[in-house]
Design a protein around this motif. Structure first.
Motif, PDB file in Angstrom:
ATOM      1  N   VAL A 135       0.989  -1.166  -0.038  1.00 53.75           N
ATOM      2  CA  VAL A 135       0.004   0.058  -0.046  1.00 53.75           C
ATOM      3  C   VAL A 135       0.886   1.253  -0.036  1.00 53.75           C
ATOM      4  CG1 VAL A 135      -1.900  -1.218   1.299  1.00 53.75           C
ATOM      5  CG2 VAL A 135      -0.016  -0.061   2.468  1.00 53.75           C
ATOM      6  N   VAL A 136       2.136   1.067   0.035  1.00 52.00           N
ATOM      7  CA  VAL A 136       3.091   2.294   0.059  1.00 52.00           C
ATOM      8  C   VAL A 136       2.972   3.133  -1.101  1.00 52.00           C
ATOM      9  CG1 VAL A 136       5.359   3.138   0.608  1.00 52.00           C
ATOM     10  CG2 VAL A 136       4.625   1.320   1.977  1.00 52.00           C
ATOM     11  N   LEU A 137       3.317   2.628  -2.286  1.00 53.60           N
ATOM     12  CA  LEU A 137       3.233   3.097  -3.562  1.00 53.60           C
ATOM     13  C   LEU A 137       1.824   3.947  -3.964  1.00 53.60           C
ATOM     14  CD1 LEU A 137       5.603   1.220  -5.906  1.00 53.60           C
ATOM     15  CD2 LEU A 137       6.046   3.430  -4.981  1.00 53.60           C
ATOM     16  N   PRO A 138       0.686   3.213  -3.571  1.00 49.87           N
ATOM     17  CA  PRO A 138      -0.611   3.935  -3.921  1.00 49.87           C
ATOM     18  C   PRO A 138      -0.677   5.013  -2.848  1.00 49.87           C
ATOM     19  CG  PRO A 138      -0.960   1.343  -3.904  1.00 49.87           C
ATOM     20  CD  PRO A 138       0.585   1.702  -3.161  1.00 49.87           C
ATOM     21  N   SER A 139      -0.383   5.036  -1.930  1.00 46.92           N
ATOM     22  CA  SER A 139      -0.567   5.930  -0.880  1.00 46.92           C
ATOM     23  C   SER A 139       0.411   7.214  -1.405  1.00 46.92           C
ATOM     24  CB  SER A 139      -0.053   5.476   0.445  1.00 46.92           C
ATOM     25  OG  SER A 139      -0.761   4.425   1.185  1.00 46.92           O
ATOM     26  N   LEU A 140       1.761   6.917  -1.741  1.00 48.11           N
ATOM     27  CA  LEU A 140       2.501   7.905  -2.184  1.00 48.11           C
ATOM     28  C   LEU A 140       2.044   8.579  -3.512  1.00 48.11           C
ATOM     29  CD1 LEU A 140       5.961   6.362  -1.783  1.00 48.11           C
ATOM     30  CD2 LEU A 140       4.864   8.150  -0.288  1.00 48.11           C
ATOM     31  N   ILE A 141       1.239   7.737  -4.305  1.00 44.58           N
ATOM     32  CA  ILE A 141       0.379   8.377  -5.388  1.00 44.58           C
ATOM     33  C   ILE A 141      -0.537   9.471  -4.752  1.00 44.58           C
ATOM     34  CG2 ILE A 141      -0.890   8.094  -7.474  1.00 44.58           C
ATOM     35  CD1 ILE A 141       0.539   5.479  -7.871  1.00 44.58           C
ATOM     36  N   VAL A 142      -1.374   9.379  -3.839  1.00 45.00           N
ATOM     37  CA  VAL A 142      -2.029  10.249  -3.321  1.00 45.00           C
ATOM     38  C   VAL A 142      -1.337  11.358  -2.860  1.00 45.00           C
ATOM     39  CG1 VAL A 142      -3.978  10.622  -1.407  1.00 45.00           C
ATOM     40  CG2 VAL A 142      -3.961   8.409  -3.068  1.00 45.00           C
ATOM     41  N   TYR A 143      -0.085  10.980  -2.202  1.00 42.74           N
ATOM     42  CA  TYR A 143       0.562  12.178  -1.442  1.00 42.74           C
ATOM     43  C   TYR A 143       1.034  13.177  -2.471  1.00 42.74           C
ATOM     44  CZ  TYR A 143       3.558  14.143   2.066  1.00 42.74           C
ATOM     45  OH  TYR A 143       3.983  15.108   3.077  1.00 42.74           O
ATOM     46  N   MET A 144       1.596  12.607  -3.613  1.00 44.30           N
ATOM     47  CA  MET A 144       1.974  13.504  -4.621  1.00 44.30           C
ATOM     48  C   MET A 144       1.035  14.293  -5.368  1.00 44.30           C
ATOM     49  SD  MET A 144       5.162  10.997  -6.046  1.00 44.30           S
ATOM     50  CE  MET A 144       5.762  12.460  -7.427  1.00 44.30           C
ATOM     51  N   MET A 161       5.051   1.651 -10.492  1.00 46.08           N
ATOM     52  CA  MET A 161       4.575   0.566  -9.741  1.00 46.08           C
ATOM     53  C   MET A 161       4.367  -0.700 -10.694  1.00 46.08           C
ATOM     54  SD  MET A 161       1.166   2.230  -7.783  1.00 46.08           S
ATOM     55  CE  MET A 161       0.275   0.615  -7.379  1.00 46.08           C
ATOM     56  N   ARG A 162       4.093  -0.357 -12.078  1.00 46.40           N
ATOM     57  CA  ARG A 162       4.154  -1.670 -12.949  1.00 46.40           C
ATOM     58  C   ARG A 162       5.351  -2.059 -13.273  1.00 46.40           C
ATOM     59  NH1 ARG A 162       0.241  -3.596 -12.180  1.00 46.40           N
ATOM     60  NH2 ARG A 162       0.505  -4.948 -13.834  1.00 46.40           N
ATOM     61  N   ILE A 163       6.550  -1.201 -13.229  1.00 45.36           N
ATOM     62  CA  ILE A 163       7.758  -1.720 -13.308  1.00 45.36           C
ATOM     63  C   ILE A 163       8.156  -2.428 -12.087  1.00 45.36           C
ATOM     64  CG2 ILE A 163      10.283  -1.079 -13.577  1.00 45.36           C
ATOM     65  CD1 ILE A 163       8.680  -0.640 -15.858  1.00 45.36           C
ATOM     66  N   ALA A 164       7.915  -2.066 -10.825  1.00 46.22           N
ATOM     67  CA  ALA A 164       8.197  -2.661  -9.777  1.00 46.22           C
ATOM     68  C   ALA A 164       7.590  -4.081  -9.824  1.00 46.22           C
ATOM     69  CB  ALA A 164       7.618  -1.610  -8.311  1.00 46.22           C
ATOM     70  N   ALA A 165       6.453  -4.270 -10.210  1.00 46.08           N
ATOM     71  CA  ALA A 165       5.660  -5.493 -10.320  1.00 46.08           C
ATOM     72  C   ALA A 165       6.462  -6.475 -11.392  1.00 46.08           C
ATOM     73  CB  ALA A 165       4.284  -5.367 -10.970  1.00 46.08           C
ATOM     74  N   LEU A 184      18.642   0.821  -9.808  1.00 48.48           N
ATOM     75  CA  LEU A 184      18.772   1.587 -11.028  1.00 48.48           C
ATOM     76  C   LEU A 184      17.632   2.107 -11.665  1.00 48.48           C
ATOM     77  CD1 LEU A 184      21.698  -0.677 -12.761  1.00 48.48           C
ATOM     78  CD2 LEU A 184      21.935   1.682 -11.629  1.00 48.48           C
ATOM     79  N   VAL A 185      16.660   1.286 -11.792  1.00 44.45           N
ATOM     80  CA  VAL A 185      15.433   1.685 -12.379  1.00 44.45           C
ATOM     81  C   VAL A 185      14.847   2.826 -11.532  1.00 44.45           C
ATOM     82  CG1 VAL A 185      13.037   1.126 -13.226  1.00 44.45           C
ATOM     83  CG2 VAL A 185      14.855  -0.265 -13.761  1.00 44.45           C
ATOM     84  N   GLY A 186      14.864   2.515 -10.029  1.00 44.65           N
ATOM     85  CA  GLY A 186      14.275   3.560  -9.206  1.00 44.65           C
ATOM     86  C   GLY A 186      15.092   5.001  -9.334  1.00 44.65           C
ATOM     87  N   PHE A 187      16.529   4.838  -9.543  1.00 48.07           N
ATOM     88  CA  PHE A 187      17.091   5.781  -9.691  1.00 48.07           C
ATOM     89  C   PHE A 187      16.766   6.870 -10.640  1.00 48.07           C
ATOM     90  CE2 PHE A 187      20.973   8.281 -10.913  1.00 48.07           C
ATOM     91  CZ  PHE A 187      21.029   9.139  -9.989  1.00 48.07           C
ATOM     92  N   VAL A 188      16.818   6.419 -11.845  1.00 43.97           N
ATOM     93  CA  VAL A 188      16.579   6.954 -13.096  1.00 43.97           C
ATOM     94  C   VAL A 188      15.136   7.635 -12.953  1.00 43.97           C
ATOM     95  CG1 VAL A 188      16.024   6.650 -15.531  1.00 43.97           C
ATOM     96  CG2 VAL A 188      17.945   5.433 -14.364  1.00 43.97           C
ATOM     97  N   LEU A 189      14.023   6.643 -12.491  1.00 41.89           N
ATOM     98  CA  LEU A 189      12.769   7.454 -12.528  1.00 41.89           C
ATOM     99  C   LEU A 189      12.637   8.671 -11.446  1.00 41.89           C
ATOM    100  CD1 LEU A 189      10.418   4.105 -12.731  1.00 41.89           C
ATOM    101  CD2 LEU A 189      10.581   6.131 -14.219  1.00 41.89           C
ATOM    102  N   ALA A 190      13.222   8.430 -10.326  1.00 42.75           N
ATOM    103  CA  ALA A 190      13.209   9.330  -9.251  1.00 42.75           C
ATOM    104  C   ALA A 190      13.956  10.671  -9.847  1.00 42.75           C
ATOM    105  CB  ALA A 190      13.910   8.854  -7.833  1.00 42.75           C
ATOM    106  N   ALA A 191      14.869  10.498 -10.537  1.00 41.66           N
ATOM    107  CA  ALA A 191      15.758  11.587 -11.177  1.00 41.66           C
ATOM    108  C   ALA A 191      14.791  12.306 -12.234  1.00 41.66           C
ATOM    109  CB  ALA A 191      17.107  11.185 -11.677  1.00 41.66           C
TER     110      ALA A 191
END
Length: 265
Positions: free
Chosen positions: A80-89, A143-147, A173-180
């Motif tokens: 539930v962390v990522l869905p919650s962060l979507i709402v937060y964003m 979220m889809r990439i993480a799955a 690596l994928v998380g870093f690129v997307l976060a950047a």
């Protein structure tokens, strides 16, 4: 292709560019690596000078953070962390608008008010909502990439560390690129849309260009933001009462120092 504004457009009265032009890139200034610390000091000054506004928006961020923490604890799963962060964003940029407006009012020599800051949500709301949706799409994509990356997770309990390496390395690596990418397009987009009423693509291109042109300073700024958010969540949201208003005010000052101003006669 988006048009990059020539810096001479800002120094020549005859070549002044309208903010209504679609999908352009507004030039930026060069920053020193210590600039983000100056922004923080200005943000702290605004926090002290506007206690009512600071506490109000700090409480809003705190309640949202506490809600995420309680939801994760109640569900007992990280899913539930990522869905919650979507709402937060989605909520975060609109809350930050009030902080930007308050700093802007102080810069103009006006007395900032809570009511006026809340009305900032209505300034260029179409572009602001479009940007919020863009951030949500980025999070859903992650979220889809993480799955998909979860397929690399070892299926055997107690597997050796070597079996985890593909999952950890590729996922990081994928998380870093997307976060950047998300940080680059959002660093100065919201205050630019609010003050200059530009379209969402102009704000995104201009923010990305500013980050790309000032990588050392932006790395420091990103680390400071991450530190403030981590402090907030580590204290079960209570830290958000202080860190988020200060970061919000600091973002406004960073935007004004980074993005070139329009020419004024």
């Amino acid at each position: 292709m988006p048009r990059t504004v020539n810096p001479h457009d800002f120094s020549d009265k005859r070549k002044e560019v309208s903010d209504k032009e679609y999908a352009r890139t507004i030039p930026c200034n060069q920053l020193s690596i210590s600039a983000p610390f100056h922004w923080l000091s200005l943000g702290l000054h605004d926090f002290v000078r506007m206690p009512l506004i600071s506490v109000f928006y700090g409480l809003c961020f705190m309640v949202a953070a506490i809600g995420i923490v309680l939801l994760v604890q109640w569900q007992g799963t990280h899913l539930v962390v990522l869905p919650s962060l979507i709402v937060y964003m989605l909520i975060g940029p609109f809350l930050a608008l009030g902080l930007y407006d308050a700093s802007w009012e102080r810069e103009k020599g006006h007395k900032a008010s809570l009511l006026h800051s809340m009305k900032a949500i209505g300034r260029n709301s179409t572009s602001q909502w479009a940007f919020a949706v863009l951030l949500a799409v980025c999070m859903i994509f992650w979220m889809r990439i993480a799955a998909l990356l979860h397929a690399l997770y070892p299926s055997v309990q107690g597997a050796p560390l070597a079996d985890f390496l593909p999952f950890l390395v590729i996922g990081s690596l994928v998380g870093f690129v997307l976060a950047a990418v998300v940080f680059s397009i959002s660093a100065f987009s919201i205050p630019l849309m609010m003050e200059r009423r530009v379209d969402v693509m102009t704000a995104v291109f201009s923010s990305f260009n500013a980050v790309k042109s000032n990588i050392p300073a932006m790395i420091v700024w990103a680390l400071l933001i991450c530190g403030g958010i981590l402090v907030g969540f580590a204290t079960y949201g209570i830290g958000m009462l202080f860190t988020m208003p200060i970061l919000g005010y600091a973002t406004w000052h960073g935007y004004h120092e980074t993005i070139k101003k329009k020419h004024t006669p």
